[in-house]
Design an enzyme around this catalytic site. Sequence first.
Site, PDB file in Angstrom:
ATOM      1  N   ASP A   1       0.819  -1.216   0.000  1.00  0.00           N
ATOM      2  CA  ASP A   1       0.000   0.000   0.000  1.00  0.00           C
ATOM      3  C   ASP A   1       0.854   1.268   0.000  1.00  0.00           C
ATOM      4  O   ASP A   1       0.326   2.370  -0.031  1.00  0.00           O
ATOM      5  CB  ASP A   1      -0.926  -0.018   1.229  1.00  0.00           C
ATOM      6  CG  ASP A   1      -1.968   1.091   1.206  1.00  0.00           C
ATOM      7  OD1 ASP A   1      -2.434   1.450   0.103  1.00  0.00           O
ATOM      8  OD2 ASP A   1      -2.319   1.608   2.284  1.00  0.00           O
TER       9      ASP A   1
ATOM     10  N   SER B   1      -6.798   5.821  -0.082  1.00  0.00           N
ATOM     11  CA  SER B   1      -7.001   4.598  -0.854  1.00  0.00           C
ATOM     12  C   SER B   1      -8.470   4.191  -0.834  1.00  0.00           C
ATOM     13  O   SER B   1      -9.112   4.216   0.217  1.00  0.00           O
ATOM     14  CB  SER B   1      -6.157   3.463  -0.283  1.00  0.00           C
ATOM     15  OG  SER B   1      -4.792   3.793  -0.278  1.00  0.00           O
TER      16      SER B   1
ATOM     17  N   GLN C   1      -4.488  -0.385  -7.574  1.00  0.00           N
ATOM     18  CA  GLN C   1      -5.136   0.419  -6.532  1.00  0.00           C
ATOM     19  C   GLN C   1      -5.763   1.660  -7.144  1.00  0.00           C
ATOM     20  O   GLN C   1      -5.172   2.298  -8.025  1.00  0.00           O
ATOM     21  CB  GLN C   1      -4.128   0.844  -5.463  1.00  0.00           C
ATOM     22  CG  GLN C   1      -4.761   1.609  -4.297  1.00  0.00           C
ATOM     23  CD  GLN C   1      -3.739   1.975  -3.229  1.00  0.00           C
ATOM     24  OE1 GLN C   1      -3.195   3.074  -3.245  1.00  0.00           O
ATOM     25  NE2 GLN C   1      -3.477   1.049  -2.313  1.00  0.00           N
TER      26      GLN C   1
END
Length: 287
Positions: free
Chosen positions: A205, A229, A279
């Site tokens: 991430d 996110s 993502q």
Amino acid sequence: MPRNADELVDLLDLERIDDNLFRGKQPPSVLPRVFGGQAAAQALVAATRTVDPAYAVHSMHSYFLQPGDTAAPTIFDVENLRDGRSFATRRVLGRQHGRPIYAMTANFQRAEDGYDHQDGIPAGVPSPEDAIDARAMSLELEPDRDTSLDTEWDVVDFRYVGSSGDGLLPPDPEHPARQRFWLRISSPLPDDPFQHVAAFTYVSDMTLMGAALSPHGVRLGGAETMVASLDHSIWFHRPFRADEWWLYDQVSPSASGGRGLVTARVFTQDGTLVATVAQEALLRPLA
């Protein structure tokens, strides 16, 4: 946040509180919300603990639903969707204070042989030793910035290769938003292959949205943009060690409507493609 591999392994060692129900601890943190990689990795650990060890995770797809509270543990509720001869599927919901903050579906597969091919590692990428120390670069660019967040990322070594915005990557008109890093867990992990899968999930991430911001002259973490996110997916192709250098080769094919999408290929130093990550995040200009 964990400072080394031992603390990361401890963070990802969930407490089983009932059948298919687990508690993930929350370490002290100065972050304003639970780190997304932590939620993803803890959820993956919870799912894996309900699956026969003959199956290994090959993909996970998730949504960040609400900001997590860094003063509270997260409860992970695992639902068994399928136990087949070749594949098993689990759905995980992470909750704090009775509300969902994270949702994931993970798929697991028994090992089998099949066709085998892969993309090649990009040409001309400098080795981690020849790349730029990202921490030192950040301090050089902003010598007066608040460094209290720096220790949150001690568990990871970062080496910056370049982005579309700084001229360190060769021009590619078909891909105007790109970024590359070398990363690794900063100290040795146990040999258990799943510890490396979970540790990589935690780190995956990090840095991604910098690729989407790179052609706009905006720095990830800067005050001019709100970044959060929205979802996160990983496909695991081949085993690898997360405590050895891997290249995060990131491309943002699109940013629009206050959102940015980044896809990333993950290569070991010998050129093996070991994972793919995607993502989408909120990218909201504040000025």
